[in-house]
Design a protein around this motif. Sequence first.
Motif, PDB file in Angstrom:
ATOM      1  N   TYR A   1      50.925  49.058  33.982  1.00 24.27           N
ATOM      2  CA  TYR A   1      50.829  47.638  34.305  1.00 24.27           C
ATOM      3  C   TYR A   1      49.571  47.053  33.681  1.00 24.27           C
ATOM      4  CZ  TYR A   1      54.150  48.828  38.030  1.00 24.27           C
ATOM      5  OH  TYR A   1      55.229  49.279  38.743  1.00 24.27           O
ATOM      6  N   MET A   2      49.725  45.866  33.111  1.00 28.64           N
ATOM      7  CA  MET A   2      48.567  45.108  32.651  1.00 28.64           C
ATOM      8  C   MET A   2      48.482  43.851  33.517  1.00 28.64           C
ATOM      9  SD  MET A   2      47.929  43.327  28.929  1.00 28.64           S
ATOM     10  CE  MET A   2      46.785  41.975  28.701  1.00 28.64           C
ATOM     11  N   TYR A   3      47.401  43.745  34.289  1.00 35.31           N
ATOM     12  CA  TYR A   3      47.170  42.570  35.107  1.00 35.31           C
ATOM     13  C   TYR A   3      46.236  41.627  34.357  1.00 35.31           C
ATOM     14  CZ  TYR A   3      48.928  45.534  38.887  1.00 35.31           C
ATOM     15  OH  TYR A   3      49.694  46.361  39.659  1.00 35.31           O
ATOM     16  N   VAL A   4      46.625  40.372  34.252  1.00 30.80           N
ATOM     17  CA  VAL A   4      45.796  39.372  33.590  1.00 30.80           C
ATOM     18  C   VAL A   4      45.300  38.405  34.662  1.00 30.80           C
ATOM     19  CG1 VAL A   4      45.670  37.598  31.815  1.00 30.80           C
ATOM     20  CG2 VAL A   4      47.171  39.584  31.491  1.00 30.80           C
ATOM     21  N   GLY A   5      44.040  38.557  35.040  1.00 30.51           N
ATOM     22  CA  GLY A   5      43.453  37.657  36.020  1.00 30.51           C
ATOM     23  C   GLY A   5      43.070  36.344  35.368  1.00 30.51           C
ATOM     24  N   GLU A   6      43.582  35.246  35.898  1.00 25.62           N
ATOM     25  CA  GLU A   6      43.261  33.937  35.335  1.00 25.62           C
ATOM     26  C   GLU A   6      41.803  33.586  35.662  1.00 25.62           C
ATOM     27  OE1 GLU A   6      47.511  31.596  35.196  1.00 25.62           O
ATOM     28  OE2 GLU A   6      46.181  31.221  36.876  1.00 25.62           O
ATOM     29  N   PHE A   7      41.003  33.467  34.609  1.00 25.89           N
ATOM     30  CA  PHE A   7      39.583  33.185  34.819  1.00 25.89           C
ATOM     31  C   PHE A   7      39.357  31.680  34.711  1.00 25.89           C
ATOM     32  CE2 PHE A   7      35.091  32.959  34.341  1.00 25.89           C
ATOM     33  CZ  PHE A   7      34.622  34.051  35.057  1.00 25.89           C
ATOM     34  N   THR A   8      38.871  31.095  35.780  1.00 26.30           N
ATOM     35  CA  THR A   8      38.579  29.668  35.852  1.00 26.30           C
ATOM     36  C   THR A   8      37.150  29.487  36.345  1.00 26.30           C
ATOM     37  OG1 THR A   8      39.314  29.515  38.151  1.00 26.30           O
ATOM     38  CG2 THR A   8      40.988  29.187  36.433  1.00 26.30           C
ATOM     39  N   SER A   9      36.651  28.265  36.276  1.00 21.33           N
ATOM     40  CA  SER A   9      35.301  28.003  36.789  1.00 21.33           C
ATOM     41  C   SER A   9      35.250  28.255  38.290  1.00 21.33           C
ATOM     42  CB  SER A   9      34.880  26.570  36.469  1.00 21.33           C
ATOM     43  OG  SER A   9      35.795  25.640  37.028  1.00 21.33           O
ATOM     44  N   GLU A  10      36.369  28.003  38.989  1.00 17.62           N
ATOM     45  CA  GLU A  10      36.411  28.279  40.431  1.00 17.62           C
ATOM     46  C   GLU A  10      36.348  29.779  40.687  1.00 17.62           C
ATOM     47  OE1 GLU A  10      38.595  26.343  38.828  1.00 17.62           O
ATOM     48  OE2 GLU A  10      37.824  24.380  39.510  1.00 17.62           O
ATOM     49  N   PHE A  11      37.083  30.552  39.883  1.00 23.49           N
ATOM     50  CA  PHE A  11      37.076  32.007  40.059  1.00 23.49           C
ATOM     51  C   PHE A  11      35.691  32.586  39.791  1.00 23.49           C
ATOM     52  CE2 PHE A  11      37.883  36.346  38.333  1.00 23.49           C
ATOM     53  CZ  PHE A  11      38.373  36.919  39.506  1.00 23.49           C
ATOM     54  N   SER A  12      34.940  31.955  38.897  1.00 24.55           N
ATOM     55  CA  SER A  12      33.603  32.464  38.573  1.00 24.55           C
ATOM     56  C   SER A  12      32.659  32.397  39.769  1.00 24.55           C
ATOM     57  CB  SER A  12      33.003  31.677  37.406  1.00 24.55           C
ATOM     58  OG  SER A  12      32.609  30.365  37.814  1.00 24.55           O
ATOM     59  N   LYS A  13      33.001  31.591  40.768  1.00 26.08           N
ATOM     60  CA  LYS A  13      32.148  31.433  41.945  1.00 26.08           C
ATOM     61  C   LYS A  13      32.515  32.394  43.074  1.00 26.08           C
ATOM     62  CE  LYS A  13      31.398  26.500  41.011  1.00 26.08           C
ATOM     63  NZ  LYS A  13      32.230  26.396  39.811  1.00 26.08           N
ATOM     64  N   VAL A  14      33.570  33.200  42.873  1.00 29.59           N
ATOM     65  CA  VAL A  14      33.997  34.155  43.899  1.00 29.59           C
ATOM     66  C   VAL A  14      32.943  35.248  44.052  1.00 29.59           C
ATOM     67  CG1 VAL A  14      35.723  35.944  44.404  1.00 29.59           C
ATOM     68  CG2 VAL A  14      36.448  33.694  43.598  1.00 29.59           C
ATOM     69  N   SER A  15      32.583  35.554  45.277  1.00 33.23           N
ATOM     70  CA  SER A  15      31.562  36.576  45.522  1.00 33.23           C
ATOM     71  C   SER A  15      32.136  37.969  45.270  1.00 33.23           C
ATOM     72  CB  SER A  15      31.068  36.489  46.966  1.00 33.23           C
ATOM     73  OG  SER A  15      32.080  36.959  47.857  1.00 33.23           O
ATOM     74  N   PRO A  16      31.280  38.971  45.083  1.00 33.25           N
ATOM     75  CA  PRO A  16      31.776  40.338  44.926  1.00 33.25           C
ATOM     76  C   PRO A  16      32.671  40.775  46.085  1.00 33.25           C
ATOM     77  CG  PRO A  16      29.497  40.239  44.249  1.00 33.25           C
ATOM     78  CD  PRO A  16      29.815  38.906  44.847  1.00 33.25           C
ATOM     79  N   ALA A  17      32.278  40.454  47.300  1.00 31.57           N
ATOM     80  CA  ALA A  17      33.076  40.850  48.464  1.00 31.57           C
ATOM     81  C   ALA A  17      34.443  40.172  48.452  1.00 31.57           C
ATOM     82  CB  ALA A  17      32.325  40.514  49.755  1.00 31.57           C
ATOM     83  N   GLU A  18      34.469  38.909  48.070  1.00 41.20           N
ATOM     84  CA  GLU A  18      35.739  38.169  48.021  1.00 41.20           C
ATOM     85  C   GLU A  18      36.645  38.719  46.923  1.00 41.20           C
ATOM     86  OE1 GLU A  18      34.263  33.754  49.550  1.00 41.20           O
ATOM     87  OE2 GLU A  18      33.966  34.349  47.456  1.00 41.20           O
ATOM     88  N   PHE A  19      36.055  39.125  45.816  1.00 36.96           N
ATOM     89  CA  PHE A  19      36.851  39.707  44.723  1.00 36.96           C
ATOM     90  C   PHE A  19      37.527  40.993  45.186  1.00 36.96           C
ATOM     91  CE2 PHE A  19      36.978  42.722  41.116  1.00 36.96           C
ATOM     92  CZ  PHE A  19      37.901  42.062  40.309  1.00 36.96           C
ATOM     93  N   VAL A  20      36.791  41.826  45.886  1.00 40.98           N
ATOM     94  CA  VAL A  20      37.357  43.085  46.366  1.00 40.98           C
ATOM     95  C   VAL A  20      38.447  42.821  47.403  1.00 40.98           C
ATOM     96  CG1 VAL A  20      36.875  45.233  47.605  1.00 40.98           C
ATOM     97  CG2 VAL A  20      35.302  44.433  45.840  1.00 40.98           C
ATOM     98  N   SER A  21      38.166  41.949  48.369  1.00 39.56           N
ATOM     99  CA  SER A  21      39.127  41.713  49.452  1.00 39.56           C
ATOM    100  C   SER A  21      40.320  40.872  49.001  1.00 39.56           C
ATOM    101  CB  SER A  21      38.433  41.028  50.633  1.00 39.56           C
ATOM    102  OG  SER A  21      37.946  39.746  50.261  1.00 39.56           O
ATOM    103  N   GLY A  22      40.089  39.950  48.061  1.00 41.22           N
ATOM    104  CA  GLY A  22      41.148  39.028  47.674  1.00 41.22           C
ATOM    105  C   GLY A  22      41.942  39.437  46.455  1.00 41.22           C
ATOM    106  N   MET A  23      41.495  40.490  45.740  1.00 43.50           N
ATOM    107  CA  MET A  23      42.233  40.908  44.552  1.00 43.50           C
ATOM    108  C   MET A  23      42.460  42.412  44.503  1.00 43.50           C
ATOM    109  SD  MET A  23      41.779  39.705  40.584  1.00 43.50           S
ATOM    110  CE  MET A  23      42.602  38.143  40.932  1.00 43.50           C
ATOM    111  N   LEU A  24      41.408  43.198  44.673  1.00 46.12           N
ATOM    112  CA  LEU A  24      41.567  44.642  44.504  1.00 46.12           C
ATOM    113  C   LEU A  24      42.304  45.293  45.672  1.00 46.12           C
ATOM    114  CD1 LEU A  24      38.190  45.793  42.916  1.00 46.12           C
ATOM    115  CD2 LEU A  24      40.264  44.921  41.819  1.00 46.12           C
TER     116      LEU A  24
END
Length: 313
Positions: free
Chosen positions: A93-116
């Motif tokens: 599988y290749m996952y392509v995360g859409e990178f936006t200015s809003e996504f750039s503000k996501v904290s490390p904890a939010e990235f882990v809980s909301g994506m990984l």
Amino acid sequence: MKTITLTYPLTIQESLIPVQRQVLAIGQFDGLHLGHASVIRRALDLGQSLGLPVSVLTFHPHPKDVMGKGDYEGYLTPLSDKEAILASMGIDYMYVGEFTSEFSKVSPAEFVSGMLKPLQVDTAVVGFDFRFGHMGQGTAEALAPLSGGAIRVETVQPFLLDGEKVGSSGIRAALKAGDAEKAARWLGRPYRVAGKVVGGDKRGRTIGFPTANVEPSGHYVTPVKGVYAVRFGLGDEVLEGVMNVGVKPTFTDGIVKPTYETHLFDFDRSIYGEEVWIELIRYIRPERKFSGIDELVAQIAKDAEQARSILRS
């Protein structure tokens, strides 16, 4: 290989793809050079030993492109090229995360809980310099604790070649310096630009050196202007030629956007509209302005002979 576009935070539907745990290599992976390949090979080895599918999470557009800063000048591997290379490596599988200015503000904890965590990651495999979350605050060491121990983490050490750390910035610098051979060594293959053959001014045909004018299909890193010995892919054929990357200063003035014009050896067919690729084998000389047609023709003949010699070696 299946390609899946992800937006943060993952929806319920997205989080069910795939429905099983997996090994996940995470990174921008622009160029998929030897350093990146070492990360992905480690993920593949782990997937085989654990009996799990192996995936790659990358991001598009490039964060530097979105944020408008840094030394970003195009891709070494636009998304379609990256997809083809990963498929050839055996990724599931290749996952392509859409990178936006809003996504750039996501904290490390939010990235882990909301994506990984919704992706049911068993093991994350990352490079030694991996950073994630707002302002790159997250590190490889932080991944496992932020997941509450649910995600194991493997960190791959730098890949060294000739005593240097292989990296995308070094490859970009090599291309800008005309060192196509170093770029190829670090990539593990010649630098390739894909695109479509489009109509040009047809001047080359009138002087005995017809050219294929290629419009790149993506926002590639443009190599330094000049003349190159190249290989040229057309369907199942691999042809050889000499290419000029530049603005044709002998005939034009004020043009900024470089063109990719290739004279193919021992070839005389119309290929307008064809999808092709060009591999840079060696840089021959800088682009320059000539005093007239005769001087230009004489130099092209020399360039072609030199390119033939390079490609035969």
